[in-house]
Design an enzyme around this catalytic site. Structure first.
Site, PDB file in Angstrom:
ATOM      1  N   LYS A 263       0.882  -1.171   0.000  1.00 42.89           N
ATOM      2  CA  LYS A 263       0.000   0.000   0.000  1.00 42.89           C
ATOM      3  C   LYS A 263       0.917   1.217   0.000  1.00 42.89           C
ATOM      4  O   LYS A 263       1.890   1.247   0.753  1.00 42.89           O
ATOM      5  CB  LYS A 263      -0.847   0.001   1.272  1.00 42.89           C
ATOM      6  CG  LYS A 263      -1.804   1.184   1.414  1.00 42.89           C
ATOM      7  CD  LYS A 263      -2.454   1.137   2.802  1.00 42.89           C
ATOM      8  CE  LYS A 263      -3.534   2.165   2.967  1.00 42.89           C
ATOM      9  NZ  LYS A 263      -3.835   2.377   4.408  1.00 42.89           N
TER      10      LYS A 263
ATOM     11  N   HIS B  37      -6.362   1.973  14.112  1.00 47.94           N
ATOM     12  CA  HIS B  37      -6.681   0.611  13.672  1.00 47.94           C
ATOM     13  C   HIS B  37      -5.549  -0.331  14.037  1.00 47.94           C
ATOM     14  O   HIS B  37      -4.455   0.107  14.389  1.00 47.94           O
ATOM     15  CB  HIS B  37      -6.873   0.579  12.139  1.00 47.94           C
ATOM     16  CG  HIS B  37      -5.595   0.844  11.398  1.00 47.94           C
ATOM     17  ND1 HIS B  37      -5.036   2.093  11.307  1.00 47.94           N
ATOM     18  CD2 HIS B  37      -4.741   0.004  10.760  1.00 47.94           C
ATOM     19  CE1 HIS B  37      -3.909   2.032  10.626  1.00 47.94           C
ATOM     20  NE2 HIS B  37      -3.691   0.757  10.286  1.00 47.94           N
TER      21      HIS B  37
ATOM     22  N   ASP C 110      -3.575  -3.636  12.043  1.00 51.39           N
ATOM     23  CA  ASP C 110      -3.499  -4.200  10.697  1.00 51.39           C
ATOM     24  C   ASP C 110      -4.082  -5.622  10.719  1.00 51.39           C
ATOM     25  O   ASP C 110      -3.866  -6.368  11.657  1.00 51.39           O
ATOM     26  CB  ASP C 110      -2.044  -4.218  10.198  1.00 51.39           C
ATOM     27  CG  ASP C 110      -1.493  -2.805   9.976  1.00 51.39           C
ATOM     28  OD1 ASP C 110      -2.295  -1.844   9.941  1.00 51.39           O
ATOM     29  OD2 ASP C 110      -0.264  -2.670   9.832  1.00 51.39           O
TER      30      ASP C 110
ATOM     31  N   HIS D 295      -2.614   1.688  16.008  1.00 51.14           N
ATOM     32  CA  HIS D 295      -1.839   2.827  15.516  1.00 51.14           C
ATOM     33  C   HIS D 295      -2.692   3.715  14.611  1.00 51.14           C
ATOM     34  O   HIS D 295      -3.783   3.315  14.186  1.00 51.14           O
ATOM     35  CB  HIS D 295      -0.573   2.340  14.785  1.00 51.14           C
ATOM     36  CG  HIS D 295      -0.853   1.403  13.633  1.00 51.14           C
ATOM     37  ND1 HIS D 295      -1.225   0.080  13.811  1.00 51.14           N
ATOM     38  CD2 HIS D 295      -0.837   1.590  12.293  1.00 51.14           C
ATOM     39  CE1 HIS D 295      -1.410  -0.491  12.629  1.00 51.14           C
ATOM     40  NE2 HIS D 295      -1.187   0.412  11.684  1.00 51.14           N
TER      41      HIS D 295
HETATM   42  C1  OGA Z   1      -1.664   1.702   7.308  1.00 49.67           C
HETATM   43  C2  OGA Z   1      -0.822   2.431   8.282  1.00 49.67           C
HETATM   44  C3  OGA Z   1       0.965   3.930   8.771  1.00 49.67           C
HETATM   45  C4  OGA Z   1       1.780   5.001   8.145  1.00 49.67           C
HETATM   46  O1  OGA Z   1      -1.722   2.151   6.158  1.00 49.67           O
HETATM   47  O2  OGA Z   1      -2.234   0.655   7.700  1.00 49.67           O
HETATM   48  O3  OGA Z   1      -0.946   2.149   9.438  1.00 49.67           O
HETATM   49  O4  OGA Z   1       2.829   5.328   8.722  1.00 49.67           O
HETATM   50  N1  OGA Z   1       0.044   3.362   7.865  1.00 49.67           N
HETATM   51  O5  OGA Z   1       1.396   5.538   7.110  1.00 49.67           O
HETATM   52 NI    NI Z   2      -1.763   0.181   9.694  1.00 55.84          NI
END
Ligand code: OGA
Ligand code: NI
Length: 333
Positions: free
Chosen positions: A200, A219, A221, A275
């Site tokens: 992602k 959330h 993961d 987080h």
């Molecule tokens: C996510 C996430 C954290 C970030 O996309 O699940 O927690 O540092 N990203 O962007």
């Molecule tokens: Ni995340």
């Protein structure tokens, strides 16, 4: 469609943000962050020749924090910067070109360019756009979601994956040993060679009211483990005893999150970390998490070797695909 992208919204608002991005008082980062203290998430040097020590540090961090950073992990910084560079270049393309990779409407797959992932409570939105696509294993890859522009996109991603395998193997081994399992057992429990690496790319444009908005909302993961590289703009926060703290940015480190499937497999010994991310007024933050996902039809539950009469399973055994469906639609597991 285009006007829904946060990148476009960001370029049309100067001092205010649309109401949909204003978080409730329980969530607003200005009110809910513990300021002035960066969280001392463990930083683990995985090049230390004392392997037992590394294994122990990884297992301890996964039990106590569900999050840690690793340094000297063997992925050359040039490989990481090239990988980041092509991702950034994609988000800097004209909007019409990015839309060629848009998530197909109504499609079941998570892959593609998009905005607003989870069904959010009260229609609230996160200040972030994203691109999702699998990068491993080859049969799971849909190249239609890999940008053709910039031209080096594919090469840079393939090179990053080549190095990532070493980190993935190391993490699964240490986490297995930390539970008293044989080193290959957790990796097998999440699909072995069928374990998918889902990339992602998060793109958080500058935000006129970073005190009121969040990037990705709080959330855990869903996957087994997340391996994340951020750019140098601070924004990741972790929750400790109900309070939110910034996680220190360390150049060249990889941030590791324990995800829900690892908490489940370990029957609660390892904790999936809660987080979220904040945004800034004048800088674009980006991050590149890779989620290590079991195949959708694979049932994941507490590892049979870790449950017995004294330690009954604390979680249901469930197909990973169903777990994700419930979580994304806010249906109880
Ligand atoms: C996510 C996430 C954290 C970030 O996309 O699940 O927690 O540092 N990203 O962007
Ligand atoms: Ni995340």
């Amino acid at each position: 469609m285009e006007s829904e992208r946060v990148q476009n919204i960001a370029s049309t608002f100067e001092d205010t943000i649309p109401e949909a991005f204003v978080r409730s008082e329980h969530e607003q980062p200005a009110i809910t962050t513990v300021h002035g203290i960066d969280l001392d998430v463990p930083v683990i040097d995985v090049s230390d020749p004392d392997e037992e020590k590394i294994n122990r540090l990884i297992a301890d961090a996964s039990r106590e924090w569900g999050m840690f950073q690793i340094v000297n992990h063997g992925i050359p910084s040039e490989v990481i910067s090239k990988f980041q560079g092509v991702g950034r270049a994609f988000f800097e393309l004209p909007q019409e070109e990015k839309e060629l990779y848009a998530k197909p409407p109504g499609g079941k797959s998570i892959e593609g360019y998009g905005t607003f992932l989870q069904k959010e409570i009260e229609g609230k939105k996160g200040w972030v756009d994203h691109l999702f696509h699998r990068i491993w294993p080859p049969p799971a890859i849909n190249y239609q979601f890999w940008p053709k522009n910039p031209p080096l996109y594919r090469e840079a991603n393939e090179e990053y994956v080549k190095y990532l395998h070493g980190v993935v193997d190391k993490l699964f081994k240490s986490l297995s040993l930390g539970l008293g399992l044989e080193e290959h057992e957790l990796r097998e429990a999440v699909g072995g060679d069928e374990l998918a690496y889902l990339l992602k790319i998060n793109y958080y444009p500058p935000c006129p009211r970073p005190d009121l908005a969040l990037g990705v909302v709080a959330h855990t993961d869903m996957c087994s483990i997340t391996i994340l590289v951020p750019n140098d703009i601070q924004g990741l926060q972790a929750c400790r005893d109900g309070d939110w703290y910034c996680v220190r940015y360390i150049p060249d480190a990889l941030v590791i999150h324990i995800g829900d499937q690892m908490e489940i497999l370990s029957n609660g010994k390892y904790k999936s970390v809660f987080h979220r991310t904040t945004v800034t007024k004048d800088k674009t933050r980006m991050s590149w998490p890779v989620f290590l996902e079991p195949p959708p039809d694979l049932a994941v539950g507490p590892h049979p070797k870790l449950v017995n009469e004294k330690n009954p399973p604390k979680y249901k055994t469930k197909k990973y695909g169903e777990y994700c469906y419930c979580k994304l639609n806010k249906i109880p597991q």
